[in-house]
Design an enzyme around this catalytic site. Structure first.
Site, PDB file in Angstrom:
ATOM      1  N   TYR A 169      54.016  36.283  36.727  1.00  0.00           N
ATOM      2  CA  TYR A 169      54.972  36.949  37.614  1.00  0.00           C
ATOM      3  C   TYR A 169      55.748  38.076  36.910  1.00  0.00           C
ATOM      4  O   TYR A 169      55.870  39.178  37.465  1.00  0.00           O
ATOM      5  CB  TYR A 169      55.936  35.935  38.234  1.00  0.00           C
ATOM      6  CG  TYR A 169      57.010  36.568  39.078  1.00  0.00           C
ATOM      7  CD1 TYR A 169      56.677  37.319  40.213  1.00  0.00           C
ATOM      8  CD2 TYR A 169      58.357  36.467  38.735  1.00  0.00           C
ATOM      9  CE1 TYR A 169      57.656  37.929  40.974  1.00  0.00           C
ATOM     10  CE2 TYR A 169      59.338  37.072  39.498  1.00  0.00           C
ATOM     11  CZ  TYR A 169      58.984  37.803  40.614  1.00  0.00           C
ATOM     12  OH  TYR A 169      59.966  38.412  41.368  1.00  0.00           O
ATOM     13  N   GLU A 199      54.250  46.526  38.695  1.00  0.00           N
ATOM     14  CA  GLU A 199      54.837  47.186  39.870  1.00  0.00           C
ATOM     15  C   GLU A 199      55.769  48.315  39.442  1.00  0.00           C
ATOM     16  O   GLU A 199      55.738  49.416  40.011  1.00  0.00           O
ATOM     17  CB  GLU A 199      55.604  46.150  40.705  1.00  0.00           C
ATOM     18  CG  GLU A 199      54.705  45.154  41.430  1.00  0.00           C
ATOM     19  CD  GLU A 199      55.473  43.956  41.954  1.00  0.00           C
ATOM     20  OE1 GLU A 199      54.825  43.058  42.532  1.00  0.00           O
ATOM     21  OE2 GLU A 199      56.713  43.911  41.785  1.00  0.00           O
TER      22      GLU A 199
END
Length: 240
Positions: free
Chosen positions: A165, A172
């Site tokens: 994560y 991102e």
């Protein structure tokens, strides 16, 4: 005049109705998780086969090969917010909202709107991270709905996100960073409003970059607490 239906019959009808509603809910969730699992499995398989067939060249046109399916999977994942809100899925709304918002913004506002960004290697890396998490998560959720539980799968689904994560968030952020020059050049989403007000989208993305890491800390803390609770309950189930 005595009642036409006795209390015991009423109780049986209520129990039957409750079981039927639970069956419908579980059947719906199973189908939803199955669709998501199939979609993400197809994406991951496609990317793997293309990489072994074409090597690094396959990373450049990853979005063109699997972008439509990725958009579909991420779009219907918004249903999970509705699931949580109406109570058919037990989860916290805000952490899930933050996770979905990250993906929707990066996929639809950043990657889809800029063809030059679609060819970056980071897009391929980001899609791999997303699919790793989702394939395991939807497999675990799909089996849990029908009452099947494996200790290894439970542990893996509650542990894989810990390294992956943060890497997703970094990918991102890097995708957004690489997109800034194109938003500045083309003026996409930047607009002038009445009363001399204007929205300069690169500034919006820079502000969102800071918020992204704040959201990551909140989501990570929630997922860690959830992991601790689930892994604490699993051994007790085994003993029972």
């Amino acid at each position: 005049m005595p009642p036409l239906v006795c209390h015991s019959c009423n109780y049986k009808l209520e129990v039957f109705s409750c079981i039927y509603c639970r069956y419908r809910k579980n059947a719906y969730l199973f189908i939803y998780y199955l669709i998501q699992f199939c979609g993400h499995s197809w994406i991951f398989t496609n990317m793997t086969v293309r990489f072994f067939s074409f090597g690094k060249d396959s990373m450049v046109d990853t979005f063109y090969a699997i972008g439509l399916v990725m958009q579909f999977c991420q779009s219907i994942s918004l249903l999970e917010l509705l699931h949580i809100y109406v109570g058919i899925e037990s989860n916290h709304l805000l952490p899930r909202f933050l996770q979905l918002t990250e993906r929707i913004i990066v996929l639809f506002l950043v990657i889809t709107s800029q063809e030059e960004v679609q060819e970056k290697y980071v897009v391929c890396v980001l899609f791999i991270f997303w699919n790793l998490l989702d394939m395991v998560r939807y497999t675990y959720s799909m089996l849990s709905v029908i009452g099947i539980s494996y200790a290894v799968l439970t542990w893996f689904s509650q542990t894989l996100w810990m390294p992956v994560y943060p890497l997703c968030v970094l990918a991102e952020a890097f995708t957004i960073y690489q997109s800034l020059p194109y938003f500045e050049s083309f003026g996409t989403y930047s607009t002038t409003m009445p009363f001399d007000l204007s929205i300069y989208f690169p500034y919006v993305l820079k502000i969102y970059l800071m918020m992204l890491f704040v959201g990551m800390y909140f989501t990570y803390s929630h997922l860690y607490s959830e992991r601790r609770d689930i892994l604490r309950v699993s051994p007790n189930k085994k003993k029972m």
